[in-house]
Design a protein around this motif. Structure first.
Motif, PDB file in Angstrom:
ATOM      1  N   ALA A 114       0.837  -1.201   0.000  1.00 24.04           N
ATOM      2  CA  ALA A 114       0.000   0.000   0.000  1.00 24.04           C
ATOM      3  C   ALA A 114       0.869   1.246   0.000  1.00 24.04           C
ATOM      4  CB  ALA A 114      -0.913  -0.001   1.232  1.00 24.04           C
ATOM      5  N   THR A 115       0.219   2.363  -0.263  1.00 22.35           N
ATOM      6  CA  THR A 115       0.905   3.641  -0.194  1.00 22.35           C
ATOM      7  C   THR A 115       0.017   4.648   0.522  1.00 22.35           C
ATOM      8  OG1 THR A 115       2.223   5.240  -1.437  1.00 22.35           O
ATOM      9  CG2 THR A 115       0.109   4.577  -2.419  1.00 22.35           C
ATOM     10  N   VAL A 116       0.594   5.797   0.800  1.00 23.74           N
ATOM     11  CA  VAL A 116      -0.058   6.873   1.533  1.00 23.74           C
ATOM     12  C   VAL A 116       0.792   8.116   1.304  1.00 23.74           C
ATOM     13  CG1 VAL A 116       1.237   6.468   3.684  1.00 23.74           C
ATOM     14  CG2 VAL A 116      -1.080   7.420   3.825  1.00 23.74           C
ATOM     15  N   ALA A 117       0.283   9.283   1.647  1.00 24.39           N
ATOM     16  CA  ALA A 117       1.124  10.482   1.641  1.00 24.39           C
ATOM     17  C   ALA A 117       2.361  10.176   2.479  1.00 24.39           C
ATOM     18  CB  ALA A 117       0.356  11.659   2.212  1.00 24.39           C
ATOM     19  N   GLY A 118       3.526  10.561   1.983  1.00 22.54           N
ATOM     20  CA  GLY A 118       4.796  10.187   2.609  1.00 22.54           C
ATOM     21  C   GLY A 118       4.894  10.470   4.098  1.00 22.54           C
ATOM     22  N   THR A 119       4.216  11.508   4.563  1.00 22.67           N
ATOM     23  CA  THR A 119       4.277  11.850   5.983  1.00 22.67           C
ATOM     24  C   THR A 119       3.673  10.769   6.872  1.00 22.67           C
ATOM     25  OG1 THR A 119       2.182  13.053   5.817  1.00 22.67           O
ATOM     26  CG2 THR A 119       4.224  14.344   5.555  1.00 22.67           C
ATOM     27  N   GLU A 120       2.877   9.878   6.297  1.00 28.11           N
ATOM     28  CA  GLU A 120       2.211   8.824   7.079  1.00 28.11           C
ATOM     29  C   GLU A 120       2.744   7.428   6.757  1.00 28.11           C
ATOM     30  OE1 GLU A 120       0.260   9.096   9.582  1.00 28.11           O
ATOM     31  OE2 GLU A 120      -0.447  11.171   9.479  1.00 28.11           O
ATOM     32  N   ALA A 121       3.862   7.335   6.053  1.00 28.02           N
ATOM     33  CA  ALA A 121       4.415   6.020   5.685  1.00 28.02           C
ATOM     34  C   ALA A 121       4.663   5.154   6.925  1.00 28.02           C
ATOM     35  CB  ALA A 121       5.705   6.194   4.883  1.00 28.02           C
ATOM     36  N   LYS A 122       5.209   5.742   7.972  1.00 31.59           N
ATOM     37  CA  LYS A 122       5.492   4.978   9.191  1.00 31.59           C
ATOM     38  C   LYS A 122       4.201   4.443   9.814  1.00 31.59           C
ATOM     39  CE  LYS A 122       8.010   5.203  13.616  1.00 31.59           C
ATOM     40  NZ  LYS A 122       7.384   4.002  14.035  1.00 31.59           N
ATOM     41  N   LEU A 124       1.578   3.403   8.248  1.00 27.05           N
ATOM     42  CA  LEU A 124       1.209   2.187   7.519  1.00 27.05           C
ATOM     43  C   LEU A 124       2.095   1.017   7.909  1.00 27.05           C
ATOM     44  CD1 LEU A 124      -0.765   3.878   5.855  1.00 27.05           C
ATOM     45  CD2 LEU A 124       0.134   2.746   3.828  1.00 27.05           C
ATOM     46  N   THR A 125       3.408   1.247   7.959  1.00 30.98           N
ATOM     47  CA  THR A 125       4.298   0.126   8.303  1.00 30.98           C
ATOM     48  C   THR A 125       4.081  -0.322   9.746  1.00 30.98           C
ATOM     49  OG1 THR A 125       6.127   1.639   8.811  1.00 30.98           O
ATOM     50  CG2 THR A 125       6.033   0.724   6.568  1.00 30.98           C
ATOM     51  N   ASP A 126       3.779   0.605  10.639  1.00 31.14           N
ATOM     52  CA  ASP A 126       3.482   0.235  12.024  1.00 31.14           C
ATOM     53  C   ASP A 126       2.233  -0.632  12.113  1.00 31.14           C
ATOM     54  OD1 ASP A 126       5.692   1.636  12.913  1.00 31.14           O
ATOM     55  OD2 ASP A 126       4.537   3.323  13.741  1.00 31.14           O
ATOM     56  N   GLN A 127       1.332  -0.480  11.144  1.00 31.97           N
ATOM     57  CA  GLN A 127       0.097  -1.273  11.112  1.00 31.97           C
ATOM     58  C   GLN A 127       0.258  -2.541  10.263  1.00 31.97           C
ATOM     59  OE1 GLN A 127      -2.698  -0.790  12.765  1.00 31.97           O
ATOM     60  NE2 GLN A 127      -2.557   1.298  13.494  1.00 31.97           N
ATOM     61  N   GLY A 128       1.482  -2.839   9.846  1.00 35.53           N
ATOM     62  CA  GLY A 128       1.744  -4.102   9.158  1.00 35.53           C
ATOM     63  C   GLY A 128       1.687  -4.075   7.647  1.00 35.53           C
ATOM     64  N   ALA A 129       1.561  -2.893   7.051  1.00 39.18           N
ATOM     65  CA  ALA A 129       1.547  -2.789   5.590  1.00 39.18           C
ATOM     66  C   ALA A 129       2.971  -2.690   5.055  1.00 39.18           C
ATOM     67  CB  ALA A 129       0.763  -1.553   5.156  1.00 39.18           C
TER      68      ALA A 129
END
Length: 176
Positions: A114-122, A124-129
């Protein structure tokens, strides 16, 4: 299409909606309240139903629009419930810009690309993406995009994902 009650990203709503309408879909706009919702760049959209009125059986996809106002939906239980119910039914769930955080918080992005605005990348990864960087990504029935400039392609990928999920549901229901 689900928008925040204020500060939605205009292009992400209007260009994505245009692509979906050009593909033949009828669009319903939902938010936390009905009525006119102001966009971040001066546009306006009318939410004709509130989130608590959304019946997932009536729709083939739920599309979450980003912009700064999307933060108002990060922890909204109704926005998350809609996403989970759509996913449970194998329907398309899509989010752009900051809105993929809503899907992550609903537990839908765990194990997904998945992707998201770069400011929220962490987030997503913290949620397992698996954060994929800029662009538009489709992982099964989940479509994510990172920015307004991806809005048209996002709409096109949503259409493709709807076609794919409907074909799969047809194959499954007609299996002998």
């Amino acid at each position: 299409m689900i928008i925040p009650p204020e500060r939605f990203q205009d292009e992400e709503l209007f260009y994505t909606r245009e692509e979906l309408e050009n593909a033949g879909y009828g669009i319903v706009i939902a938010s936390t309240r009905t009525g006119l919702c102001p966009g971040a760049r001066g546009g306006q959209a009318e939410a004709t139903i509130s989130l608590d009125e959304v019946r997932v059986d009536d729709y083939v996809a739920a599309v979450y629009v980003g912009g700064g106002g999307a933060k108002l939906l990060y922890h909204d239980s109704q926005a998350q419930a809609i996403a989970r119910d759509m996913d449970r039914q194998g329907k398309v769930v899509a989010a752009i810009c900051l809105a993929p955080v809503i899907l992550a918080n609903a537990g839908l992005l765990r194990g997904k690309n998945a992707t998201v605005a770069g400011t929220e990348a962490k987030t997503l990864t913290d949620q397992g993406a698996a954060y994929m960087g800029p662009g538009v990504f489709v992982d099964e029935n989940i479509v994510t995009a990172n920015a307004p400039k991806a809005s048209r392609l996002f709409g096109q990928r949503i259409h493709e994902a709807i076609c794919a999920t409907m074909a799969e549901q047809y194959r499954t229901s007609n299996a002998t």
